[in-house]
Design an enzyme around this catalytic site. Structure first.
Site, PDB file in Angstrom:
ATOM      1  N   ARG A  73       9.310  10.819   4.360  1.00  0.00           N
ATOM      2  CA  ARG A  73       7.936  10.808   4.857  1.00  0.00           C
ATOM      3  C   ARG A  73       7.835   9.949   6.107  1.00  0.00           C
ATOM      4  O   ARG A  73       8.764   9.219   6.461  1.00  0.00           O
ATOM      5  CB  ARG A  73       6.976  10.263   3.783  1.00  0.00           C
ATOM      6  CG  ARG A  73       7.303   8.855   3.348  1.00  0.00           C
ATOM      7  CD  ARG A  73       6.190   8.210   2.556  1.00  0.00           C
ATOM      8  NE  ARG A  73       6.610   6.965   1.941  1.00  0.00           N
ATOM      9  CZ  ARG A  73       6.732   5.803   2.567  1.00  0.00           C
ATOM     10  NH1 ARG A  73       6.459   5.729   3.862  1.00  0.00           N
ATOM     11  NH2 ARG A  73       7.125   4.717   1.922  1.00  0.00           N
ATOM     12  N   GLY A  74       6.664  10.006   6.749  1.00  0.00           N
ATOM     13  CA  GLY A  74       6.393   9.093   7.835  1.00  0.00           C
ATOM     14  C   GLY A  74       6.051   7.718   7.299  1.00  0.00           C
ATOM     15  O   GLY A  74       6.000   7.480   6.090  1.00  0.00           O
ATOM     16  N   GLY A  75       5.817   6.783   8.211  1.00  0.00           N
ATOM     17  CA  GLY A  75       5.427   5.442   7.810  1.00  0.00           C
ATOM     18  C   GLY A  75       6.619   4.563   7.487  1.00  0.00           C
ATOM     19  O   GLY A  75       7.772   4.895   7.770  1.00  0.00           O
ATOM     20  N   LYS A  76       6.318   3.411   6.869  1.00  0.00           N
ATOM     21  CA  LYS A  76       7.344   2.421   6.596  1.00  0.00           C
ATOM     22  C   LYS A  76       7.450   2.145   5.104  1.00  0.00           C
ATOM     23  O   LYS A  76       7.244   3.039   4.292  1.00  0.00           O
ATOM     24  CB  LYS A  76       7.054   1.157   7.407  1.00  0.00           C
ATOM     25  CG  LYS A  76       7.169   1.380   8.920  1.00  0.00           C
ATOM     26  CD  LYS A  76       7.294   0.073   9.664  1.00  0.00           C
ATOM     27  CE  LYS A  76       7.643   0.295  11.116  1.00  0.00           C
ATOM     28  NZ  LYS A  76       8.028  -0.993  11.767  1.00  0.00           N
ATOM     29  N   ILE A  77       7.762   0.905   4.748  1.00  0.00           N
ATOM     30  CA  ILE A  77       8.035   0.583   3.353  1.00  0.00           C
ATOM     31  C   ILE A  77       6.749   0.255   2.593  1.00  0.00           C
ATOM     32  O   ILE A  77       5.814  -0.334   3.137  1.00  0.00           O
ATOM     33  CB  ILE A  77       9.029  -0.590   3.252  1.00  0.00           C
ATOM     34  CG1 ILE A  77       9.532  -0.762   1.815  1.00  0.00           C
ATOM     35  CG2 ILE A  77       8.415  -1.884   3.783  1.00  0.00           C
ATOM     36  CD1 ILE A  77      10.722  -1.687   1.699  1.00  0.00           C
ATOM     37  N   HIS A  80       5.172   1.419  -5.099  1.00  0.00           N
ATOM     38  CA  HIS A  80       4.418   2.235  -6.052  1.00  0.00           C
ATOM     39  C   HIS A  80       4.661   1.686  -7.453  1.00  0.00           C
ATOM     40  O   HIS A  80       5.760   1.192  -7.756  1.00  0.00           O
ATOM     41  CB  HIS A  80       4.874   3.697  -6.022  1.00  0.00           C
ATOM     42  CG  HIS A  80       4.639   4.382  -4.721  1.00  0.00           C
ATOM     43  ND1 HIS A  80       3.425   4.379  -4.079  1.00  0.00           N
ATOM     44  CD2 HIS A  80       5.478   5.093  -3.924  1.00  0.00           C
ATOM     45  CE1 HIS A  80       3.519   5.059  -2.950  1.00  0.00           C
ATOM     46  NE2 HIS A  80       4.754   5.494  -2.836  1.00  0.00           N
ATOM     47  N   ILE A 188      -1.175   5.788   3.138  1.00  0.00           N
ATOM     48  CA  ILE A 188      -0.981   7.224   3.350  1.00  0.00           C
ATOM     49  C   ILE A 188       0.288   7.432   4.168  1.00  0.00           C
ATOM     50  O   ILE A 188       0.479   6.784   5.197  1.00  0.00           O
ATOM     51  CB  ILE A 188      -2.186   7.858   4.064  1.00  0.00           C
ATOM     52  CG1 ILE A 188      -3.430   7.776   3.183  1.00  0.00           C
ATOM     53  CG2 ILE A 188      -1.897   9.311   4.445  1.00  0.00           C
ATOM     54  CD1 ILE A 188      -4.684   8.330   3.821  1.00  0.00           C
ATOM     55  N   ALA A 202      -1.567   6.617  -1.868  1.00  0.00           N
ATOM     56  CA  ALA A 202      -1.429   5.744  -3.035  1.00  0.00           C
ATOM     57  C   ALA A 202      -2.607   4.787  -3.025  1.00  0.00           C
ATOM     58  O   ALA A 202      -2.702   3.906  -2.166  1.00  0.00           O
ATOM     59  CB  ALA A 202      -0.109   4.985  -2.978  1.00  0.00           C
ATOM     60  N   CYS A 218       4.189  -1.657   4.833  1.00  0.00           N
ATOM     61  CA  CYS A 218       3.926  -0.732   5.937  1.00  0.00           C
ATOM     62  C   CYS A 218       4.296  -1.345   7.291  1.00  0.00           C
ATOM     63  O   CYS A 218       3.828  -0.891   8.333  1.00  0.00           O
ATOM     64  CB  CYS A 218       2.468  -0.272   5.938  1.00  0.00           C
ATOM     65  SG  CYS A 218       1.969   0.518   4.399  1.00  0.00           S
TER      66      CYS A 218
END
Length: 263
Positions: A73-77, A80, A188, A202, A218
């Protein structure tokens, strides 16, 4: 858009292991691309896990070597786990795909959910997700004090690579509310493959938000994390949020008309 189908994968004691949910996402994605099923949103809680998007830097991962699942996915760490409502909307979008518009629709649905619970949220320019905005703390000279910390020297003022994990609990992401800083309530991160979306959002309902303190969530070093429970001062379980989320996500995604990105 057509009616959105919701599928519950597992909650509470039946929280879903991340790889199992990822495999189910891929299966549903293939079926949606082939028009074998309608637009579908998988809803679940995950067993505790850290996941890293494609842009995650090594310096943002846990310092103690805690395992991290690298995802497409896009984004960072991010983290969850129990108490967090995760949604994976798997939707077919028109080409050329407008990824930003899709993210904005997800944000809008979550903003409406939070409003129903009495929590005012917003978008933050340049940062995806849904946020509770902090109050700028100002001194006698009128200058803003980052996070309202009553320190003579705030290391974040001069250190662009400031790492909150190395500076004590007063800088921890989970304490951002006490510092009066912006704090993320919903993350997201998405991917679009063959015109069909994967991954999603999330929403922190009642998780242990100190789990975010082991990473740079993130990749953001000057803000923190929160939950509906933390903001309202009472326990807000996933089961209470689930029907409200389904209502608003259905309204937004079924009434919005996704248009191709302008070229």
């Amino acid at each position: 858009m057509s009616e959105l189908r919701f599928v519950h994968l597992g909650f509470g004691s039946e929280a879903v292991e991340y790889h199992a949910a990822w495999q189910e996402q891929r299966r549903v994605h293939t079926a949606r691309f082939s028009d074998e099923i309608p637009d579908t949103c998988l809803l679940l809680e995950h067993q505790a896990v850290y996941t890293a998007g494609r842009r995650t830097a090594d310096s943002e991962r846990p310092l103690d070597g805690t395992p991290v699942v690298d995802v497409d996915r896009g984004g960072k760490i991010t983290w969850h786990g129990p108490g967090q409502l995760v949604g994976y909307p798997i939707l077919k979008l028109p080409r050329p795909v407008d990824v930003i518009a899709h993210v904005r629709r997800l944000e809008e649905a979550v903003i409406r959910v939070c409003a129903d619970f009495g929590v005012e949220t917003s978008r933050v320019e340049g940062r995806s997700g849904v946020w509770v905005l902090g109050e700028a703390q100002r001194g006698a000279d009128g200058a803003a004090r980052l996070g309202g910390l009553s320190l003579d020297f705030d290391p974040r003022l001069h250190d662009e690579e400031f790492d909150p994990r190395l500076h004590g609990p007063e800088y921890a992401p989970s304490n951002a509310g006490q510092r009066g800083e912006d704090r993320k309530l919903c993350s997201i991160g998405i991917r679009v493959a063959k015109g069909v979306t994967m991954h999603g959002f999330a929403l922190n309902c009642d998780p242990d938000i100190t789990s975010f303190d082991r990473i740079v969530p993130c990749g953001i070093r000057d803000a923190g994390t929160t939950s509906l429970s933390a903001e309202l001062g009472r326990r807000v379980p996933v089961s209470e949020v689930l029907p409200v989320l389904e209502k608003h996500l259905g309204e937004v995604l079924e009434t919005a008309v996704p248009l191709p990105r302008a070229v």
